[in-house]
Design a protein around this motif. Structure first.
Motif, PDB file in Angstrom:
ATOM      1  N   GLY A   1      35.356  -0.132 -32.813  1.00  0.00           N
ATOM      2  CA  GLY A   1      34.389   0.433 -31.877  1.00  0.00           C
ATOM      3  C   GLY A   1      33.361  -0.587 -31.433  1.00  0.00           C
ATOM      4  O   GLY A   1      32.985  -0.647 -30.252  1.00  0.00           O
ATOM      5  N   LEU A   2      32.900  -1.408 -32.373  1.00  0.00           N
ATOM      6  CA  LEU A   2      31.909  -2.438 -32.063  1.00  0.00           C
ATOM      7  C   LEU A   2      32.475  -3.468 -31.086  1.00  0.00           C
ATOM      8  O   LEU A   2      31.812  -3.853 -30.104  1.00  0.00           O
ATOM      9  N   ALA A   3      33.710  -3.920 -31.338  1.00  0.00           N
ATOM     10  CA  ALA A   3      34.344  -4.901 -30.442  1.00  0.00           C
ATOM     11  C   ALA A   3      34.542  -4.310 -29.047  1.00  0.00           C
ATOM     12  O   ALA A   3      34.311  -4.991 -28.025  1.00  0.00           O
ATOM     13  N   LEU A   4      34.958  -3.053 -28.990  1.00  0.00           N
ATOM     14  CA  LEU A   4      35.159  -2.393 -27.695  1.00  0.00           C
ATOM     15  C   LEU A   4      33.834  -2.241 -26.959  1.00  0.00           C
ATOM     16  O   LEU A   4      33.754  -2.460 -25.734  1.00  0.00           O
ATOM     17  N   PHE A   5      32.781  -1.915 -27.677  1.00  0.00           N
ATOM     18  CA  PHE A   5      31.456  -1.768 -27.082  1.00  0.00           C
ATOM     19  C   PHE A   5      30.992  -3.105 -26.492  1.00  0.00           C
ATOM     20  O   PHE A   5      30.457  -3.157 -25.376  1.00  0.00           O
ATOM     21  N   GLY A   6      31.185  -4.192 -27.230  1.00  0.00           N
ATOM     22  CA  GLY A   6      30.762  -5.501 -26.748  1.00  0.00           C
ATOM     23  C   GLY A   6      31.563  -5.973 -25.554  1.00  0.00           C
ATOM     24  O   GLY A   6      31.003  -6.504 -24.581  1.00  0.00           O
ATOM     25  N   ALA A   7      32.891  -5.775 -25.601  1.00  0.00           N
ATOM     26  CA  ALA A   7      33.742  -6.225 -24.496  1.00  0.00           C
ATOM     27  C   ALA A   7      33.406  -5.482 -23.207  1.00  0.00           C
ATOM     28  O   ALA A   7      33.362  -6.076 -22.119  1.00  0.00           O
TER      29      ALA A   7
ATOM     30  N   ILE B   1      31.674   1.865 -13.427  1.00  0.00           N
ATOM     31  CA  ILE B   1      31.863   3.204 -14.001  1.00  0.00           C
ATOM     32  C   ILE B   1      32.959   3.183 -15.057  1.00  0.00           C
ATOM     33  O   ILE B   1      32.822   3.792 -16.130  1.00  0.00           O
ATOM     34  N   ALA B   2      34.058   2.470 -14.787  1.00  0.00           N
ATOM     35  CA  ALA B   2      35.143   2.376 -15.771  1.00  0.00           C
ATOM     36  C   ALA B   2      34.663   1.679 -17.041  1.00  0.00           C
ATOM     37  O   ALA B   2      34.978   2.105 -18.163  1.00  0.00           O
ATOM     38  N   ALA B   3      33.887   0.598 -16.877  1.00  0.00           N
ATOM     39  CA  ALA B   3      33.366  -0.125 -18.041  1.00  0.00           C
ATOM     40  C   ALA B   3      32.446   0.769 -18.861  1.00  0.00           C
ATOM     41  O   ALA B   3      32.500   0.787 -20.098  1.00  0.00           O
ATOM     42  N   ARG B   4      31.604   1.546 -18.198  1.00  0.00           N
ATOM     43  CA  ARG B   4      30.692   2.443 -18.908  1.00  0.00           C
ATOM     44  C   ARG B   4      31.454   3.536 -19.649  1.00  0.00           C
ATOM     45  O   ARG B   4      31.063   3.941 -20.749  1.00  0.00           O
ATOM     46  N   ALA B   5      32.535   4.035 -19.049  1.00  0.00           N
ATOM     47  CA  ALA B   5      33.330   5.072 -19.703  1.00  0.00           C
ATOM     48  C   ALA B   5      33.930   4.540 -21.008  1.00  0.00           C
ATOM     49  O   ALA B   5      33.844   5.182 -22.064  1.00  0.00           O
ATOM     50  N   VAL B   6      34.542   3.355 -20.953  1.00  0.00           N
ATOM     51  CA  VAL B   6      35.164   2.789 -22.150  1.00  0.00           C
ATOM     52  C   VAL B   6      34.100   2.368 -23.157  1.00  0.00           C
ATOM     53  O   VAL B   6      34.316   2.421 -24.373  1.00  0.00           O
ATOM     54  N   GLN B   7      32.933   1.977 -22.672  1.00  0.00           N
ATOM     55  CA  GLN B   7      31.820   1.674 -23.577  1.00  0.00           C
ATOM     56  C   GLN B   7      31.423   2.927 -24.360  1.00  0.00           C
ATOM     57  O   GLN B   7      31.130   2.862 -25.559  1.00  0.00           O
ATOM     58  N   GLY B   8      31.430   4.086 -23.699  1.00  0.00           N
ATOM     59  CA  GLY B   8      31.156   5.343 -24.393  1.00  0.00           C
ATOM     60  C   GLY B   8      32.189   5.644 -25.457  1.00  0.00           C
ATOM     61  O   GLY B   8      31.866   6.155 -26.540  1.00  0.00           O
TER      62      GLY B   8
ATOM     63  N   GLY C   1      33.851   3.349 -27.124  1.00  0.00           N
ATOM     64  CA  GLY C   1      33.518   2.443 -28.229  1.00  0.00           C
ATOM     65  C   GLY C   1      32.391   2.995 -29.079  1.00  0.00           C
ATOM     66  O   GLY C   1      32.438   2.936 -30.316  1.00  0.00           O
ATOM     67  N   ALA C   2      31.367   3.570 -28.429  1.00  0.00           N
ATOM     68  CA  ALA C   2      30.256   4.165 -29.168  1.00  0.00           C
ATOM     69  C   ALA C   2      30.712   5.355 -29.991  1.00  0.00           C
ATOM     70  O   ALA C   2      30.236   5.579 -31.109  1.00  0.00           O
ATOM     71  N   ALA C   3      31.672   6.148 -29.469  1.00  0.00           N
ATOM     72  CA  ALA C   3      32.181   7.325 -30.188  1.00  0.00           C
ATOM     73  C   ALA C   3      32.986   6.924 -31.420  1.00  0.00           C
ATOM     74  O   ALA C   3      33.104   7.716 -32.366  1.00  0.00           O
ATOM     75  N   LEU C   4      33.557   5.736 -31.441  1.00  0.00           N
ATOM     76  CA  LEU C   4      34.236   5.225 -32.633  1.00  0.00           C
ATOM     77  C   LEU C   4      33.231   4.603 -33.600  1.00  0.00           C
ATOM     78  O   LEU C   4      33.271   4.837 -34.810  1.00  0.00           O
ATOM     79  N   LEU C   5      32.332   3.809 -33.060  1.00  0.00           N
ATOM     80  CA  LEU C   5      31.373   3.050 -33.863  1.00  0.00           C
ATOM     81  C   LEU C   5      30.396   3.958 -34.609  1.00  0.00           C
ATOM     82  O   LEU C   5      30.173   3.814 -35.814  1.00  0.00           O
ATOM     83  N   SER C   6      29.812   4.917 -33.905  1.00  0.00           N
ATOM     84  CA  SER C   6      28.676   5.664 -34.438  1.00  0.00           C
ATOM     85  C   SER C   6      29.029   6.545 -35.641  1.00  0.00           C
ATOM     86  O   SER C   6      28.364   6.450 -36.690  1.00  0.00           O
ATOM     87  N   PRO C   7      30.054   7.419 -35.578  1.00  0.00           N
ATOM     88  CA  PRO C   7      30.360   8.220 -36.768  1.00  0.00           C
ATOM     89  C   PRO C   7      30.890   7.383 -37.925  1.00  0.00           C
ATOM     90  O   PRO C   7      30.653   7.714 -39.093  1.00  0.00           O
ATOM     91  N   ALA C   8      31.591   6.285 -37.614  1.00  0.00           N
ATOM     92  CA  ALA C   8      32.071   5.415 -38.691  1.00  0.00           C
ATOM     93  C   ALA C   8      30.898   4.772 -39.417  1.00  0.00           C
ATOM     94  O   ALA C   8      30.882   4.688 -40.654  1.00  0.00           O
TER      95      ALA C   8
ATOM     96  N   VAL D   1      26.578  -8.031 -30.551  1.00  0.00           N
ATOM     97  CA  VAL D   1      27.900  -7.599 -31.041  1.00  0.00           C
ATOM     98  C   VAL D   1      28.617  -8.755 -31.731  1.00  0.00           C
ATOM     99  O   VAL D   1      29.213  -8.575 -32.807  1.00  0.00           O
ATOM    100  N   VAL D   2      28.567  -9.946 -31.150  1.00  0.00           N
ATOM    101  CA  VAL D   2      29.224 -11.115 -31.764  1.00  0.00           C
ATOM    102  C   VAL D   2      28.641 -11.370 -33.153  1.00  0.00           C
ATOM    103  O   VAL D   2      29.379 -11.627 -34.122  1.00  0.00           O
ATOM    104  N   LEU D   3      27.317 -11.314 -33.273  1.00  0.00           N
ATOM    105  CA  LEU D   3      26.673 -11.513 -34.572  1.00  0.00           C
ATOM    106  C   LEU D   3      27.116 -10.443 -35.568  1.00  0.00           C
ATOM    107  O   LEU D   3      27.477 -10.758 -36.719  1.00  0.00           O
ATOM    108  N   LEU D   4      27.116  -9.190 -35.154  1.00  0.00           N
ATOM    109  CA  LEU D   4      27.492  -8.105 -36.063  1.00  0.00           C
ATOM    110  C   LEU D   4      28.949  -8.203 -36.495  1.00  0.00           C
ATOM    111  O   LEU D   4      29.283  -7.949 -37.658  1.00  0.00           O
ATOM    112  N   LEU D   5      29.831  -8.572 -35.574  1.00  0.00           N
ATOM    113  CA  LEU D   5      31.241  -8.741 -35.943  1.00  0.00           C
ATOM    114  C   LEU D   5      31.408  -9.861 -36.959  1.00  0.00           C
ATOM    115  O   LEU D   5      32.258  -9.779 -37.856  1.00  0.00           O
TER     116      LEU D   5
END
Length: 476
Positions: free
Chosen positions: A78-84, A99-106, A108-115, A172-176
């Motif tokens: 999720g973090l990698a997807l959010f950064g990309a 709009i497409a980038a923002r959708a996929v960013q969302g 990524g957030a849906a994977l990252l946040s609950p994990a 994101v790069v730092l966190l990864l």
């Protein structure tokens, strides 16, 4: 390798802080985005809505994936997807691309946040340590929304709108790079590893339909066939989802989670808390800029005391939960929120900031986190470790969907009131102020409902260093 749980919390909280920041940081960049990329007025809303839609819609699936694939693995993906997608958004040459980038960013957030929240839950033992960790989590989440407006104003004024997306990339790069060092690997859940495809389709489809219907309610109206169809369809899909989960051997969301009185009441409080927070944030931002004619940066600075109050509330609420349990702290937070909103609802266009807006924002910021921290603690009080990801997804879905619904209701009521006042002869400033007041009274009604839900909720007393009994913690 032995890892400090507090270092783990710093990494996870920074990631969540970035996700929350991204909800508000983009708002102040919208005028620049519109003029640079040639967005239509109706199309511009999708820069925000595309993110919200995918974020809210895929939280259940993200939480379940954390349980089945391992929470650190899903967090990293999720973090990698959010950064990309942040990089892709900053480079966007056209409205469709952004709009497409923002959708996929969302997504990524849906994977990252609950994990991330799942890892916090299993990293810290029941009791005082976990309460402190969730207090820090709640405080940073509240501060992130406030700082997003300030950071967005600074970046847009000094550089360009593209930097509200680029700023995520080095973080994101730092966190990864440091995640393997500071975050333990939690293996996949033992046993059946089915993703429950039917449940995933029905649950995610139902949430997507509801959030989409709510997002579209403002531009096309609540009575529009498009909105009514989406809302009815979303409810039917969720009813079918519950029926499917009851028969599934490996459900996306174990129904025993929803039958837990502590989790369901905490989820209800968080849904109303999201509705109150997002609608108030929106209304005050509009009031500061369109009625009081402040810049985006000035509005952000004037929001800062609310963020400071949120941090103080997180620390105070954590200490109070350890001493008194969740219910009294949560009800007190709701009462403080109501007081802050009522004060804000009496603020005029020319009233002094220090005398009216400042105390209202401080009270509201304190109260909203005073509700959030004990509700987060209570929601996890009787959840087994193996289901921490699913529980995190459910709790965050409550908050996101509640926030989207509340924002749509308040925006519709506020806009209708302002338009009616202006049509009746009021000046635009007076009409917007009238709408602002009406919207804040609805937000205050949400906080009154939080008080009632909290007063009837179980009293979880995690200040006693609880020991799990068959994987379940006992609540009073």
């Amino acid at each position: 390798m032995r890892r400090s749980p507090w270092a783990t919390l710093v990494v996870l909280a920074l990631a969540q802080f970035m996700v929350v920041l991204d909800v508000t940081i983009v708002n102040v960049a919208l005028p620049g985005i519109q003029s640079d990329l040639g967005f239509s007025v109706t199309g511009l809303q999708w820069v925000i809505s595309a993110y919200t839609l995918l974020f809210g819609g895929f939280l259940l699936l993200g939480g379940r994936a954390a349980d089945l694939l391992g929470s650190r693995a899903v967090f990293t993906i999720g973090l990698a997807l959010f950064g990309a997608t942040s990089l892709a958004g900053g480079l966007a040459p056209s409205p469709g691309w952004l709009i497409a980038a923002r959708a996929v960013q969302g997504l990524g957030a849906a994977l990252l946040s609950p994990a991330a929240l799942s890892i916090v839950t299993v990293t810290f033992a029941h009791g005082r340590a976990r309460n402190i960790a969730l207090g820090v989590w709640g405080g940073l989440a509240g501060l992130g929304g406030t700082l997003g407006v300030v950071a967005g104003g600074l970046l847009v004024d000094a550089l360009s709108w593209r930097w509200v997306f680029f700023v995520n990339v080095p973080v994101v790069v730092l966190l990864l790079a440091i995640t393997p060092r500071f975050v333990a690997r939690f293996g996949p859940r033992a046993g059946e590893r089915s993703f429950d495809l039917l449940g995933a389709v029905l649950g995610t489809g139902g949430l997507l339909a509801l959030v989409y219907g709510v997002v579209r309610a403002q531009p096309v109206g609540w009575s529009s066939p498009e909105v009514v169809g989406c809302l009815i369809g979303g409810v039917l899909l969720l009813v079918a989802f519950v029926a499917a989960e009851a028969r599934s051997a490996a459900p996306l969301v174990p129904l025993r989670l929803l039958r837990s009185r502590t989790l369901s009441s905490a989820g209800g409080a968080l849904a109303l808390n999201g509705a109150s927070f997002l609608s108030t944030f929106f209304l005050v931002a509009i009031f500061l800029q369109q009625v009081r004619h402040g810049s985006a940066l000035r509005a952000g600075v004037e929001f800062l005391p609310m963020g400071g109050a949120a941090i103080l509330a997180a620390l105070t609420a954590t200490a109070m939960v350890n001493r008194f349990g969740t219910r009294p702290v949560q009800t007190a937070g709701a009462a403080v929120s109501v007081a802050g909103l009522l004060l804000l609802s009496r603020t005029g266009a020319d009233d002094a900031y220090a005398a009216w807006l400042l105390p209202g924002l401080v009270l509201f910021g304190f109260g909203i986190i005073g509700v959030g921290v004990p509700a987060q603690i209570a929601a996890r009080a009787d959840v087994a470790t193996a289901e921490a990801g699913a529980a995190s997804g459910v709790v965050q879905a409550f908050y996101q969907v509640g926030g989207a619904l509340g924002l749509a209701v308040v925006t519709t009521v506020s806009t209708s009131r302002a338009d009616s006042a202006i049509a009746g002869g009021a000046t635009p400033s007076a009409g917007l102020t009238d709408g602002f007041h009406r919207g804040l009274l609805i937000a205050a009604a949400f906080s009154v409902a939080i008080f009632l839900v909290s007063a009837l909720s179980p009293r979880v007393a995690p200040h006693k260093e609880q020991q799990p009994v068959d994987g379940v913690t006992v609540a009073a």
